[in-house]
Design a protein around this motif. Structure first.
Motif, mmCIF file in Angstrom:
data_model
loop_
_atom_site.group_PDB
_atom_site.id
_atom_site.type_symbol
_atom_site.label_atom_id
_atom_site.label_comp_id
_atom_site.label_asym_id
_atom_site.label_seq_id
_atom_site.Cartn_x
_atom_site.Cartn_y
_atom_site.Cartn_z
ATOM 1 N N THR A 1 45.465 32.158 117.721
ATOM 2 C CA THR A 1 46.473 32.431 116.698
ATOM 3 C C THR A 1 47.383 31.226 116.499
ATOM 4 O O THR A 1 47.715 30.861 115.361
ATOM 5 N N ALA A 2 47.795 30.587 117.590
ATOM 6 C CA ALA A 2 48.642 29.401 117.483
ATOM 7 C C ALA A 2 47.912 28.273 116.766
ATOM 8 O O ALA A 2 48.501 27.543 115.950
ATOM 9 N N LEU A 3 46.617 28.138 117.025
ATOM 10 C CA LEU A 3 45.828 27.101 116.359
ATOM 11 C C LEU A 3 45.679 27.392 114.875
ATOM 12 O O LEU A 3 45.829 26.489 114.031
ATOM 13 N N VAL A 4 45.396 28.642 114.534
ATOM 14 C CA VAL A 4 45.267 29.013 113.124
ATOM 15 C C VAL A 4 46.581 28.775 112.390
ATOM 16 O O VAL A 4 46.594 28.313 111.236
ATOM 17 N N ASP A 5 47.697 29.047 113.042
ATOM 18 C CA ASP A 5 48.996 28.768 112.433
ATOM 19 C C ASP A 5 49.134 27.285 112.117
ATOM 20 O O ASP A 5 49.636 26.909 111.048
ATOM 21 N N GLN A 6 48.670 26.418 113.026
ATOM 22 C CA GLN A 6 48.710 24.973 112.758
ATOM 23 C C GLN A 6 47.813 24.613 111.577
ATOM 24 O O GLN A 6 48.160 23.766 110.752
ATOM 25 N N PHE A 7 46.665 25.276 111.479
ATOM 26 C CA PHE A 7 45.763 25.011 110.353
ATOM 27 C C PHE A 7 46.413 25.421 109.031
ATOM 28 O O PHE A 7 46.261 24.731 108.016
ATOM 29 N N TYR A 8 47.134 26.541 109.046
ATOM 30 C CA TYR A 8 47.834 26.944 107.822
ATOM 31 C C TYR A 8 48.936 25.946 107.462
ATOM 32 O O TYR A 8 49.204 25.706 106.280
ATOM 33 N N ALA A 9 49.548 25.344 108.466
ATOM 34 C CA ALA A 9 50.539 24.295 108.197
ATOM 35 C C ALA A 9 49.877 23.120 107.475
ATOM 36 O O ALA A 9 50.474 22.515 106.568
ATOM 37 N N THR B 1 57.222 43.373 106.217
ATOM 38 C CA THR B 1 56.663 42.819 107.455
ATOM 39 C C THR B 1 57.756 41.966 108.083
ATOM 40 O O THR B 1 58.068 40.880 107.604
ATOM 41 N N ALA B 2 58.354 42.512 109.131
ATOM 42 C CA ALA B 2 59.507 41.891 109.766
ATOM 43 C C ALA B 2 59.327 41.951 111.273
ATOM 44 O O ALA B 2 58.260 42.310 111.775
ATOM 45 N N SER B 3 60.378 41.613 112.014
ATOM 46 C CA SER B 3 60.287 41.626 113.471
ATOM 47 C C SER B 3 60.523 43.037 114.005
ATOM 48 O O SER B 3 61.183 43.863 113.369
ATOM 49 N N ALA B 4 59.977 43.293 115.190
ATOM 50 C CA ALA B 4 60.261 44.563 115.847
ATOM 51 C C ALA B 4 61.740 44.645 116.219
ATOM 52 O O ALA B 4 62.327 45.730 116.239
ATOM 53 N N GLY B 5 62.352 43.491 116.483
ATOM 54 C CA GLY B 5 63.761 43.465 116.849
ATOM 55 C C GLY B 5 64.668 43.967 115.746
ATOM 56 O O GLY B 5 65.597 44.746 115.994
ATOM 57 N N VAL B 6 64.423 43.556 114.508
ATOM 58 C CA VAL B 6 65.278 44.006 113.404
ATOM 59 C C VAL B 6 65.051 45.490 113.135
ATOM 60 O O VAL B 6 65.979 46.207 112.744
ATOM 61 N N THR C 1 56.524 34.477 118.182
ATOM 62 C CA THR C 1 57.816 34.719 118.828
ATOM 63 C C THR C 1 57.743 35.954 119.720
ATOM 64 O O THR C 1 58.239 35.953 120.853
ATOM 65 N N GLU C 2 57.117 37.011 119.211
ATOM 66 C CA GLU C 2 56.967 38.237 120.005
ATOM 67 C C GLU C 2 56.079 37.981 121.223
ATOM 68 O O GLU C 2 56.327 38.517 122.313
ATOM 69 N N ALA C 3 55.032 37.152 121.052
ATOM 70 C CA ALA C 3 54.147 36.838 122.174
ATOM 71 C C ALA C 3 54.899 36.092 123.281
ATOM 72 O O ALA C 3 54.648 36.319 124.474
ATOM 73 N N GLU C 4 55.813 35.224 122.908
ATOM 74 C CA GLU C 4 56.637 34.549 123.917
ATOM 75 C C GLU C 4 57.464 35.568 124.695
ATOM 76 O O GLU C 4 57.670 35.433 125.904
ATOM 77 N N ARG C 5 57.924 36.603 123.987
ATOM 78 C CA ARG C 5 58.756 37.616 124.637
ATOM 79 C C ARG C 5 57.942 38.496 125.579
ATOM 80 O O ARG C 5 58.382 38.810 126.683
ATOM 81 N N ASN C 6 56.734 38.913 125.126
ATOM 82 C CA ASN C 6 55.982 39.882 125.936
ATOM 83 C C ASN C 6 54.916 39.250 126.840
ATOM 84 O O ASN C 6 54.240 39.951 127.592
ATOM 85 N N GLY C 7 54.754 37.920 126.751
ATOM 86 C CA GLY C 7 53.845 37.230 127.652
ATOM 87 C C GLY C 7 52.397 37.177 127.199
ATOM 88 O O GLY C 7 51.533 36.693 127.942
ATOM 89 N N ALA C 8 52.105 37.645 125.982
ATOM 90 C CA ALA C 8 50.728 37.593 125.479
ATOM 91 C C ALA C 8 50.302 36.150 125.247
ATOM 92 O O ALA C 8 51.078 35.321 124.760
ATOM 93 N N GLN C 9 49.057 35.845 125.581
ATOM 94 C CA GLN C 9 48.492 34.519 125.345
ATOM 95 C C GLN C 9 47.677 34.549 124.060
ATOM 96 O O GLN C 9 46.693 35.280 123.956
ATOM 97 N N LEU C 10 48.081 33.745 123.080
ATOM 98 C CA LEU C 10 47.452 33.752 121.761
ATOM 99 C C LEU C 10 47.051 32.331 121.340
ATOM 100 O O LEU C 10 47.534 31.797 120.340
ATOM 101 N N PRO C 11 46.140 31.692 122.076
ATOM 102 C CA PRO C 11 45.795 30.305 121.745
ATOM 103 C C PRO C 11 45.145 30.145 120.375
ATOM 104 O O PRO C 11 45.429 29.182 119.661
ATOM 105 N N LYS D 1 54.927 32.916 107.828
ATOM 106 C CA LYS D 1 56.092 33.716 108.222
ATOM 107 C C LYS D 1 55.675 34.801 109.203
ATOM 108 O O LYS D 1 56.302 35.008 110.241
ATOM 109 N N ASP D 2 54.577 35.487 108.869
ATOM 110 C CA ASP D 2 54.095 36.568 109.742
ATOM 111 C C ASP D 2 53.650 36.040 111.101
ATOM 112 O O ASP D 2 53.929 36.650 112.140
ATOM 113 N N LEU D 3 52.933 34.921 111.111
ATOM 114 C CA LEU D 3 52.456 34.374 112.377
ATOM 115 C C LEU D 3 53.603 33.853 113.230
ATOM 116 O O LEU D 3 53.532 33.886 114.466
ATOM 117 N N SER D 4 54.667 33.398 112.590
ATOM 118 C CA SER D 4 55.852 33.003 113.345
ATOM 119 C C SER D 4 56.445 34.205 114.083
ATOM 120 O O SER D 4 56.838 34.106 115.262
#
Length: 290
Positions: free
Chosen positions: A259-267, A97-102, A247-257, A240-243
């Protein structure tokens, strides 16, 4: 039957490579800690090699399942990397599970060597790897997919070509968005049921037969109520996966509020010492006094 190399024998790769051997494929393995490769050979036969290059020599297909973009580059590129050992016409199938870029980067380098490349992350966790019931989402050219798919079915219940290189990784991002949201919703539902004085187990039995049914509800509500998290897909890996997703959402313009919150909860779960806990441990932070 194919000559296959498998690089990366972690909690997923160990069993995936095992299914290949059990299906009758000739399997050569490499793992960064040699003891794990020796353990695999003791259980399944086959041969272990000291470098990815040597493992990949003579293989029709080279499967890779490691941790992240940097790990992937480390085992594929360079003088001892898999590409250096592969013959023209061979295909590298990346299950990381890696980036689409790599994925796109490695596909270009593969083509320069007359090699095929497929990005093919998996879903189903350790249990799916052990049972050979993973979902494999693939990006790449149809001609490479057609050659690889019958072999991938050794450890999969679903294999699907999603589009050009990178599409497999993008589909895995969709998967992780869904999983994170489902687990947060399930954690809140169980917490609410307990605070309301309901029989939480009974509530899950009822709603599991209706519109709220999901794999997470069926397989995780019991352990979540017990506070048992020493298994499964680790919070560290989910972050790692949510990062990658964000990052991909920043590139393609998707709004993921959410998902960003769940990532903070995992932190927060990581801060509680739960980095290696299963991702269902989101419920633990709700039970912590605030």
């Amino acid at each position: 039957m194919a000559d296959v190399a498998f690089i990366g024998l972690g909690v997923m790769g160990f069993h995936m490579a095992g299914h290949l051997a059990c299906e009758g494929h000739s399997v050569r393995v490499f793992n960064r800690s040699p003891a794990k490769a020796e353990l695999w050979c003791d259980e399944f036969g086959g041969d272990a090699f000291p470098t990815p290059r040597e493992a990949a020599q003579g293989a029709d297909l080279v499967m890779v399942c490691v941790g992240n973009d940097d790990d992937l580059r480390a085992v594929v590129l360079g003088a001892d990397g898999a590409f250096a050992g592969m013959s023209p016409g061979a295909i590298l199938v990346d299950h990381t599970t890696a980036s689409a870029g790599v994925a796109r980067e490695l596909a270009v380098l593969a083509a320069e060597r007359e090699l095929g490349f497929l990005d093919a992350p998996v879903s189903g966790g350790q249990a799916g790897a052990e049972s050979g019931m993973l979902s494999v989402m693939v990006g790449g050219e149809q001609v490479f997919y057609d050659r690889a798919a019958p072999v991938l079915e050794s450890y999969a219940k679903m294999v699907r070509l999603m589009g050009p290189v990178g599409s497999g990784q993008l589909t895995k991002m969709v998967n992780q968005i869904c999983v994170g949201g489902l687990l947060q919703g399930l954690a809140e539902a169980l917490h609410f049921a307990q605070c309301a004085g309901l029989d939480a187990h009974g509530a899950m039995a009822v709603i599991s037969k209706g519109a709220a049914q999901s794999w997470q509800l069926e397989h995780r509500h019991q352990t979540m109520l017990e506070g048992a998290f020493d298994f499964g897909f680790a919070v560290d890996w989910m972050r790692k996966d949510l990062s990658i997703v964000l990052t991909e959402a920043e590139r393609n313009g998707a709004q993921l509020p959410v998902t960003a919150l769940v990532d903070q909860f995992y932190a927060e779960v990581q801060a509680m010492g739960g980095g290696r806990w299963d991702t269902s441990s989101l419920i633990a932070r709700l039970k912590t006094p605030r």
